[in-house]
Motif scaffolding. Structure first.
Motif, short mmCIF file in Angstrom:
data_model
loop_
_atom_site.label_atom_id
_atom_site.label_comp_id
_atom_site.label_asym_id
_atom_site.label_seq_id
_atom_site.Cartn_x
_atom_site.Cartn_y
_atom_site.Cartn_z
N ASP A 33 57.86 54.07 40.30
CA ASP A 33 58.03 55.22 39.40
C ASP A 33 58.85 56.30 40.08
O ASP A 33 59.71 56.94 39.46
CB ASP A 33 56.66 55.78 38.99
CG ASP A 33 55.96 54.89 37.98
OD1 ASP A 33 56.63 54.06 37.34
OD2 ASP A 33 54.73 55.02 37.85
N GLY A 34 58.59 56.50 41.38
CA GLY A 34 59.36 57.48 42.13
C GLY A 34 60.82 57.08 42.23
O GLY A 34 61.72 57.92 42.15
N GLU A 56 62.59 57.90 39.02
CA GLU A 56 62.88 59.33 38.94
C GLU A 56 64.09 59.68 39.79
O GLU A 56 64.95 60.47 39.38
CB GLU A 56 61.65 60.13 39.38
CG GLU A 56 60.47 60.03 38.43
CD GLU A 56 59.25 60.77 38.94
OE1 GLU A 56 59.37 61.43 40.00
OE2 GLU A 56 58.20 60.68 38.30
N ALA A 82 67.30 58.47 38.09
CA ALA A 82 67.69 59.36 37.00
C ALA A 82 68.27 60.67 37.55
O ALA A 82 69.27 61.19 37.05
CB ALA A 82 66.48 59.65 36.11
N GLU A 83 67.63 61.18 38.61
CA GLU A 83 68.10 62.41 39.24
C GLU A 83 69.49 62.21 39.85
O GLU A 83 70.37 63.06 39.73
CB GLU A 83 67.10 62.84 40.31
CG GLU A 83 67.42 64.15 40.99
CD GLU A 83 66.40 64.50 42.05
OE1 GLU A 83 66.82 64.89 43.15
OE2 GLU A 83 65.19 64.37 41.77
#
Length: 822
Positions: free
Chosen positions: A126-127, A130, A133-134
């Protein structure tokens, strides 16, 4: 050059077929075939399995050798287990590589570490998502900026970006499209030479947080993973992908059990469903006592043969009248239990969900989240009135708030533009509906009951700070006129205030305001239909979930159940029962109730005994999600992972390899002939590779497993034809009458009433059990029990069509209507 931005994961998943072929290390590969084969590209997947014994890693084995030495018993055992699992993994890869170009990295963990390790990776993935996406957003912004500054070479821009933002390296990759006229270089998948000189494909390394195929052995953990979005919906792979063959191998009930809002997040292990309840009756003896054997097919319970049992008991001295399980059958109990489950990993509270905190004395107090559309009240000046909290946008930790309880509301039948209306979420919460112009179709609306308001004393029209004043419209609705010490009363008008809290404290529920700084719990309610309850229902043996069932105010008022209780008591009272006779081959018996599978009942001679099915095996809510294989959302490729799950459920060679290890090394195989059919049986050679057969895939394509305490030197394996009988049993199985019914999902049940239901049930059950004679039992049944008002609010067993939304009948009827359309 033109370039496209794609995240690292997508760049891996979307690589075009690489015209390569998989190989195992021991095969000679045709070099031309490698070029010509246009099937799937080589991929590395992970598979997580639950092991009953510790499987050490290579590093741990090396450390153990250094610490203890090669002759140490612990080291020898650990090394043997390690070697066995390495050999099994290699054998699994030989199959997956040759069939699918899939390299499997298999991990075996014991229960104390299994879920912890998996969840660390899922959270880590999940990290990664993220970060990707970042990184994408950051690069898009950077690219736009550099282009405006005059940069034209996007490859240079990409390099500059990674130099300036090194934290994004590995989380982003740019694919460069050639300019017009520029030649493209065809991607060729790498191959390597083995030590033996053979060519095989080079498989990529697994990702840091890659989880592809995982076993889940707990329904609550499965539900948690679904809620956390940690599992992949595989319904497409089942309907249109390689998984479309699975319905031919797995019972349809297992697919139904795994559906969540139309999605499928796992494959339940195809296994034996439930058990039969048989009534055995000695046919010859039955005829001798002038009973018609042909009518035995109409027998539905022990009460139907009690006269025969009594006849045998009176006359026969060497025959046991009744043995086996002396029980009632075809009864459904509406028993409920609840416990408080810790709500883990909370970032916020779910709207409408009731949370609890644990007090120092071990009790639980419930709290609710703030609702923006609920009308809150607080104590007015002097605490005399409960008044609306004006323009409230949050709850203050230093203030006690109140909401009107359900008793303060009545259902509104017609709409009035001057009135104020509320809706309910079914959990006892009522929400103010602002700006309502008409009733929406299919929505129930409520208004405040008259009893909540009291008329302002006409002799004292002095407004008070913090008090709200209402007027009553011609239609009988209350409308807020104003509030506060400066409110002006109009002459000739009657005003009302919300009733003094001290006059009717039950009208108000305190709301505790709180922050996410502690541990919170939710109440989890379970239904146990086989545990006695005062509320129950008689059901037919062929009844299924689609057959609506009724409620009885007193279970014993059901004539069938009462007859069974009395028949059992009479057999006990007269001494016509011997529980152990069934186990003694030297004892004859007239009748017996036996539970088990089709194989268990086969040992009783069909020529001698009538075998009457009293209850069929049933698919229930509790056992369908206890052994599941899923594909994680952290998978490299869900379609390819499904290929492996198909193997596990359809290919006996692969399935038995995962379960038993390698033939000749971990076990030997033999065949037993039964009725002209050869059935496989295994005998374990050692304990280096051990797995639970329920945790490794489709049972029915596996060799029958020996007993868990199996001793290869003294014990026999399971019956060779066990799966043949099990398949018959599954075909006969029915869905449990409340299959899919869950009190935790849509409605709220009063937990205090659940406790009261259990207490009254236990009290009445004790009375039944204390009866030693038929006369005493008849008196207890006639007396029945009293349902208190608090319990009646939940059970409401006297009214099948109750509109009380907290009643068990209402909840059940609503669920049945929504799911079965009646």
């Amino acid at each position: 050059m033109k370039k496209r931005l794609i995240c690292l994961l997508m760049s891996i998943l979307m690589i075009v077929p690489m015209f390569l072929i998989a190989s195992c290390a021991e095969e000679v590969i045709d070099e031309e075939k490698i070029k010509d084969d246009a099937s799937n590209f080589a991929i590395t997947l992970t598979m997580y399995l639950l092991s009953p014994q510790k499987v050490h890693t290579a590093d741990e084995i090396a450390d153990m050798l250094e610490e203890k030495g090669i002759d140490d018993p612990d080291y020898k055992e650990a090394k043997a287990i390690y070697d066995a699992h390495e050999a099994v993994e290699a054998a699994m890869n030989k199959i997956t590589k040759s069939k699918y170009k899939i390299q499997l990295n298999v991990y075996w963990y014991t229960i104390d570490e299994y879920y912890t390790i998996i969840e660390e990776k899922l959270v880590g993935f999940d990290g990664e998502l993220e970060m990707r996406a970042e990184a994408k957003d950051a690069y898009d912004e950077y690219l736009s900026k550099k282009l405006k500054e005059g940069y034209t070479d996007e490859e240079d821009i990409y390099k500059l970006f990674l130099q300036e933002f090194p934290q994004y390296e590995g989380y982003i990759e740019v694919e460069f499209e050639p300019e017009e006229g520029e030649e493209t270089t065809e991607f060729v998948e790498e191959t390597i030479k083995t030590e033996s000189g053979f060519t095989e494909l080079k498989y990529p390394a697994e990702g840091k947080n890659q989880v592809d195929i995982l076993y889940i052995g707990d329904p609550s953990i499965y539900n948690k993973y679904v809620e956390n979005d940690w599992l992949t919906d595989i319904s497409t792979q089942i309907s249109n992908g390689s998984g479309k063959v699975l319905p031919a191998y797995i019972n349809a009930a297992f697919f139904d059990a795994m559906k969540t809002d139309g999605a499928v997040y796992g494959l339940s292990t195809n296994k034996v469903i439930g058990e039969y309840t048989y009534l055995l009756v000695d046919k010859t003896l039955y005829q001798e006592y002038s009973y018609n054997v042909d009518e035995l097919e109409n027998v539905s319970s022990i009460a139907d043969i009690v006269d025969f049992v009594k006849d045998v008991g009176r006359i026969e001295k060497d025959i046991v009248p009744f043995t086996g399980e002396l029980i009632t059958t075809n009864n459904h109990f509406w028993s409920m239990k609840y416990d408080y489950v810790l709500a883990k990993d909370l970032d916020d509270f779910e709207e409408g969900k009731i949370y609890y905190v644990k007090n120092e004395d071990g009790t639980y107090s419930h709290y609710r989240k703030f609702y923006s559309n609920m009308e809150y009240f607080e104590e007015g000046e002097g605490g005399h009135y409960i008044v609306p909290a004006e323009e409230l946008t949050s709850l203050s930790l230093s203030t006690s708030y109140f909401v009107l309880s359900p008793a303060a509301y009545v259902k509104a039948e017609t709409f009035n533009a001057d009135a104020t209306y509320y809706t309910t979420d079914g959990y006892g919460n009522f929400f103010l509906q602002k700006g309502l112009t008409e009733f929406a179709e299919g929505v129930e609306y409520y208004k405040l009951d008259d009893s909540v308001f009291v008329e302002v004393n006409k002799d004292n029209y002095k407004a008070a700070e913090g008090v709200a004043y209402y007027t009553k419209t011609a239609s009988g609705e209350y409308k807020k006129a104003g509030s506060g010490a400066n409110f002006k009363f109009a002459s000739g008008t009657t005003y009302y205030v919300v009733k003094d809290a001290s006059q009717d404290a039950d009208m108000y529920d305190p709301y505790g305001a709180f922050e996410l700084d502690g541990e919170y719990y939710v109440a989890n309610i379970t239904m146990t239909p086989d545990e006695f309850s005062i509320i129950g229902s008689g059901v037919k043996k062929d009844a299924e979930v689609s057959n609506q069932i009724g409620f009885n105010n007193t279970l014993a008022s059901d004539s069938s159940y009462a007859a069974q209780l009395l028949a059992i008591k009479e057999i006990e009272e007269k001494g016509y029962y011997d529980a152990d006779a069934l186990k003694n081959p030297n004892k004859k018996f007239a009748a017996a109730i036996v539970k088990g599978n089709a194989g268990d009942i086969a040992e009783y001679d069909s020529e001698k005994y009538a075998k009457i099915i009293l209850e069929y095996p049933r698919v229930d809510n509790s056992t369908m999600k206890d052994n599941v294989f899923s594909i994680a959302h952290a998978t490299k490729d869900a379609d390819r992972a499904m290929d492996v799950l198909v193997l596990l459920n359809t290919d006996p060679e692969f399935r038995n390899l995962v379960q038993y290890g390698i033939a000749g090394t971990n076990y030997t195989l033999s065949y037993t002939e039964i009725n002209g059919v050869d059935y496989p049986q295994i005998k374990r050679l050692n304990n280096s590779y051990l797995m639970d057969i329920n945790t490794t895939g489709n049972l029915f394509i596996a060799y029958p497993d020996p007993d868990p305490d199996f001793d290869p030197d003294t014990d026999d394996a399971m019956p060779a034809d066990i799966w043949a009988n099990a398949k018959l049993q599954n075909r006969d199985s029915l869905q449990e009458i409340l299959y899919g019914f869950d009190l935790n999902t849509t409605f709220s049940v009063d937990l205090a009433a659940v406790n009261e239901l259990a207490a009254i049930s236990a009290e009445w059950k004790a009375k039944l059990d204390a009866c030693t004679t038929v006369d005493e039992l008849e008196d207890v049944i006639a007396e029945g029990y009293k349902v208190t008002s608090a319990l009646e609010a939940v059970v409401n067993a006297t009214n099948k069509f109750s509109e009380d939304q907290s009643s068990l009948i209402y909840i059940y009827n609503q669920w049945f209507k929504e799911n079965h359309g009646k």
